[in-house]
Design an enzyme around this catalytic site. Structure first.
Site, PDB file in Angstrom:
ATOM      1  CG  ASN A 229      49.003  46.560  36.531  1.00 24.09           C
ATOM      2  OD1 ASN A 229      48.624  46.861  37.664  1.00 24.09           O
ATOM      3  ND2 ASN A 229      49.701  47.395  35.777  1.00 24.09           N
TER       4      ASN A 229
ATOM      5  CG  ASP B  47      43.115  39.203  36.285  1.00 16.96           C
ATOM      6  OD1 ASP B  47      42.460  38.478  37.059  1.00 16.96           O
ATOM      7  OD2 ASP B  47      44.102  38.793  35.653  1.00 16.96           O
TER       8      ASP B  47
ATOM      9  CG  HIS C  74      41.759  40.106  32.236  1.00 21.35           C
ATOM     10  ND1 HIS C  74      41.827  38.784  32.656  1.00 21.35           N
ATOM     11  CD2 HIS C  74      43.046  40.514  32.094  1.00 21.35           C
ATOM     12  CE1 HIS C  74      43.089  38.430  32.785  1.00 21.35           C
ATOM     13  NE2 HIS C  74      43.855  39.453  32.435  1.00 21.35           N
TER      14      HIS C  74
ATOM     15  CG  ASP D  81      41.403  23.943  43.002  1.00 27.59           C
ATOM     16  OD1 ASP D  81      42.235  24.735  42.558  1.00 27.59           O
ATOM     17  OD2 ASP D  81      40.422  23.543  42.333  1.00 27.59           O
TER      18      ASP D  81
ATOM     19  NE  ARG E 182      52.950  43.210  32.738  1.00 26.71           N
ATOM     20  CZ  ARG E 182      51.842  42.547  33.056  1.00 26.71           C
ATOM     21  NH1 ARG E 182      51.824  41.235  32.951  1.00 26.71           N
ATOM     22  NH2 ARG E 182      50.772  43.172  33.479  1.00 26.71           N
TER      23      ARG E 182
ATOM     24  CE  LYS F  37      46.464  44.315  32.888  1.00 32.19           C
ATOM     25  NZ  LYS F  37      46.114  42.977  33.444  1.00 32.19           N
TER      26      LYS F  37
ATOM     27  CD  GLU G  42      42.057  37.404  29.019  1.00 32.86           C
ATOM     28  OE1 GLU G  42      43.134  37.773  28.521  1.00 32.86           O
ATOM     29  OE2 GLU G  42      40.986  38.040  28.900  1.00 32.86           O
TER      30      GLU G  42
ATOM     31  CE1 TYR H 262      47.448  37.332  30.040  1.00 34.84           C
ATOM     32  CE2 TYR H 262      49.099  39.067  30.098  1.00 34.84           C
ATOM     33  CZ  TYR H 262      48.749  37.737  30.232  1.00 34.84           C
ATOM     34  OH  TYR H 262      49.705  36.814  30.567  1.00 34.84           O
TER      35      TYR H 262
HETATM   36  N1  NAD Z   1      46.159  40.399  39.360  1.00 30.98           N
HETATM   37  C1  NAD Z   1      47.070  40.030  38.485  1.00 30.98           C
HETATM   38  O1  NAD Z   1      47.996  40.778  38.180  1.00 30.98           O
HETATM   39  C2  NAD Z   1      47.022  38.652  37.878  1.00 30.98           C
HETATM   40  C3  NAD Z   1      48.137  38.118  37.209  1.00 30.98           C
HETATM   41  C4  NAD Z   1      48.051  36.814  36.695  1.00 30.98           C
HETATM   42  C5  NAD Z   1      46.874  36.082  36.862  1.00 30.98           C
HETATM   43  N2  NAD Z   1      45.803  36.676  37.479  1.00 30.98           N
HETATM   44  C6  NAD Z   1      44.531  35.979  37.686  1.00 30.98           C
HETATM   45  O2  NAD Z   1      44.644  34.987  38.700  1.00 30.98           O
HETATM   46  C7  NAD Z   1      43.545  34.096  38.541  1.00 30.98           C
HETATM   47  C8  NAD Z   1      44.039  32.658  38.657  1.00 30.98           C
HETATM   48  O3  NAD Z   1      44.839  32.356  37.518  1.00 30.98           O
HETATM   49  P1  NAD Z   1      45.521  30.928  37.331  1.00 30.98           P
HETATM   50  O4  NAD Z   1      46.425  31.038  36.157  1.00 30.98           O
HETATM   51  O5  NAD Z   1      46.065  30.429  38.626  1.00 30.98           O
HETATM   52  O6  NAD Z   1      44.257  30.038  36.906  1.00 30.98           O
HETATM   53  P2  NAD Z   1      44.204  28.434  36.905  1.00 30.98           P
HETATM   54  O7  NAD Z   1      43.136  28.066  35.929  1.00 30.98           O
HETATM   55  O8  NAD Z   1      45.563  27.843  36.756  1.00 30.98           O
HETATM   56  O9  NAD Z   1      43.729  28.095  38.390  1.00 30.98           O
HETATM   57  C9  NAD Z   1      42.465  28.429  38.891  1.00 30.98           C
HETATM   58  C10 NAD Z   1      42.082  27.392  39.931  1.00 30.98           C
HETATM   59  O10 NAD Z   1      40.875  27.844  40.572  1.00 30.98           O
HETATM   60  C11 NAD Z   1      40.143  26.669  40.889  1.00 30.98           C
HETATM   61  N3  NAD Z   1      38.767  27.073  41.188  1.00 30.98           N
HETATM   62  C12 NAD Z   1      37.795  27.474  40.358  1.00 30.98           C
HETATM   63  N4  NAD Z   1      36.680  27.807  41.057  1.00 30.98           N
HETATM   64  C13 NAD Z   1      36.984  27.603  42.366  1.00 30.98           C
HETATM   65  C14 NAD Z   1      36.268  27.765  43.588  1.00 30.98           C
HETATM   66  N5  NAD Z   1      35.003  28.221  43.609  1.00 30.98           N
HETATM   67  N6  NAD Z   1      36.898  27.467  44.752  1.00 30.98           N
HETATM   68  C15 NAD Z   1      38.172  27.021  44.737  1.00 30.98           C
HETATM   69  N7  NAD Z   1      38.903  26.838  43.621  1.00 30.98           N
HETATM   70  C16 NAD Z   1      38.317  27.132  42.456  1.00 30.98           C
HETATM   71  C17 NAD Z   1      40.303  25.801  39.646  1.00 30.98           C
HETATM   72  O11 NAD Z   1      39.983  24.442  39.922  1.00 30.98           O
HETATM   73  C18 NAD Z   1      41.791  26.008  39.332  1.00 30.98           C
HETATM   74  O12 NAD Z   1      42.618  25.037  39.939  1.00 30.98           O
HETATM   75  C19 NAD Z   1      42.917  34.449  37.187  1.00 30.98           C
HETATM   76  O13 NAD Z   1      41.781  35.246  37.381  1.00 30.98           O
HETATM   77  C20 NAD Z   1      44.001  35.229  36.500  1.00 30.98           C
HETATM   78  O14 NAD Z   1      43.500  36.102  35.493  1.00 30.98           O
HETATM   79  C21 NAD Z   1      45.871  37.926  37.977  1.00 30.98           C
END
Ligand code: NAD
Length: 376
Positions: A300, A270, A96, A198, A15, A75, A118, A94
């Site tokens: 990523n 992340d 993290h 959730d 990206r 990143k 984020e 980002y």
């Molecule tokens: N690996 C990657 O490339 C990548 C890319 C984008 C996002 N992410 C990550 O994905 C994760 C989720 O992002 P998102 O945008 O969906 O966040 P979000 O805030 O939209 O959703 C997170 C959800 O988790 C729920 N939650 C919190 N604690 C919980 C638990 N103990 N049990 C069950 N549910 C629980 C919350 O109520 C919420 O609905 C983040 O860590 C984000 O950084 C990673």
């Protein structure tokens, strides 16, 4: 303001943080944009495309960091980039930081003002700069999980949607936010048997309506998840507590309840990962196995589809880039309380409380930190 766009150097990251449309808007607003040679190549954007909109192409990252006051990235900065940051810089990317004390200390020592995509919030407390990449990562999560379930790849050898006369695979999505909803959307589309967990019951209500009952919504109690794990073929971890290290929703002991060849995809990697046995992987080497269960933990994920991700990300970040460039950080965060929440490090201090708690450094209010100016 002088805005710099270096080439992303994290492994398998294609990206870029600004498109030619972004250059055009910044230049029209009276700013200067410096793009590293080849920065857009991974996203099929040429140096000429940037130049045509008024950017200046610089030969390397050193020149970009040298010229720019604001560095816009995708990143988290790698060690060589942290070493280039100075107190005069604003870094917008980002970060993290919660699972990464070393990076946090490096940014604190740089004296730069570091704003994390984020933790920027909108008026309803949502995460507008995380959401577009979460949409992409959620969709990839199911796609990658389905692929890894194939027998030649070490999976159980089950087709997500089954066929007439043969049952579909069971998919558990833990965390029903933006990632979780998109992962479930694709899994439902592939005709899997889907359960979304959730802890926010209002969110489960929204999902129930959005999916018209085509998946089961479940409260994410430890016991309920534990009871469902022995049946699961694919588990997607997508929990988030804003700014903080991810909580574990599957421990090492609970992993032993799963079937051999089952797949877990830890999208929350992340933020440190939501399965105890997770560790970050790359697109070149995306999986490893623990207790017979395939772990996919690419930190990523959207980097693999840059033609989608670069545009989705920059559509969301550009208004904030413009605001910071036009008003400066202090005035921009005074005008926008949500952008203020993005400031994680400033004036040699950690200014985001969940990050400070996670990494064990003192928390300092942003105004005090920006006023302090000097490196601690
Ligand atoms: N690996 C990657 O490339 C990548 C890319 C984008 C996002 N992410 C990550 O994905 C994760 C989720 O992002 P998102 O945008 O969906 O966040 P979000 O805030 O939209 O959703 C997170 C959800 O988790 C729920 N939650 C919190 N604690 C919980 C638990 N103990 N049990 C069950 N549910 C629980 C919350 O109520 C919420 O609905 C983040 O860590 C984000 O950084 C990673």
């Amino acid at each position: 303001m002088k805005v710099g766009v270096p080439t992303e150097i994290k492994t398998d990251e294609y990206r870029v943080a600004l498109t030619p449309s972004g250059v055009r808007e910044l230049v029209d607003a009276g700013h200067q944009v410096f793009v590293q040679r080849g920065a857009g190549e991974g996203s099929s954007i040429s140096d000429g495309d940037y130049e045509a909109q008024g950017a200046r192409i610089l030969p390397d990252a050193e020149a970009v960091f040298g010229e720019a006051e604001m560095i816009v990235k995708v990143k988290e900065p790698q060690a060589v980039e942290v070493a280039r940051l100075e107190p005069r810089h604003t870094l917008f990317t980002y970060l993290h930081l919660a699972p990464d004390p070393e990076l946090t200390k490096g940014l604190v020592a740089s004296g730069a003002t570091c704003i994390a995509y984020e933790t920027v919030e909108d008026a309803r407390g949502r995460l507008p700069l995380l959401a577009p990449m979460s949409e992409v990562a959620g969709k990839i999560a199911t796609q990658a999980g389905a692929f890894m379930l194939e027998k030649p790849l070490g999976g159980r050898g089950i087709l997500l949607g089954g066929v007439p006369g043969v049952a579909a695979a069971k998919v558990l999505v833990i965390g029903g936010g933006v990632v979780g909803m998109n992962a479930a959307f694709i899994a439902i589309g592939m005709e899997a048997d889907v359960y979304v967990y959730d802890r926010n019951i209002d969110r489960l209500r929204e999902l129930d309506v959005a999916f018209g009952g085509r998946c089961s919504t479940c409260y994410a109690s430890t016991l309920d998840i534990e009871r469902r794990l022995p049946e699961a073929d694919l588990v997607i971890g997508a929990v988030l507590i804003h700014g903080a290290k991810a909580p574990y929703v599957i421990t090492r002991d609970q992993l032993k309840l799963m079937k051999p060849g089952a797949v877990i995809v830890d999208v929350s990697i992340d933020q440190g990962g939501c399965f105890e046995t997770s560790r970050p992987t790359t697109h070149s080497d995306p999986t490893f196995e623990v207790e017979g269960v395939t772990h996919y933990c690419v930190a990523n994920m959207p980097g693999a589809v840059p033609i989608t991700s670069t545009y989705a990300l920059t559509n969301a970040t550009l208004p904030f880039v413009l605001a910071i460039a036009s008003h400066g950080v202090q005035s921009a965060i005074a005008r926008d309380a949500g952008l203020r929440k993005g400031v994680n490090v400033a004036g040699g201090h950690v200014t985001c409380e969940p990050v400070a708690q996670a990494v064990g450094l003192p928390f300092v209010e942003i105004d005090e930190a920006l006023g302090a100016g000097a490196v601690a």
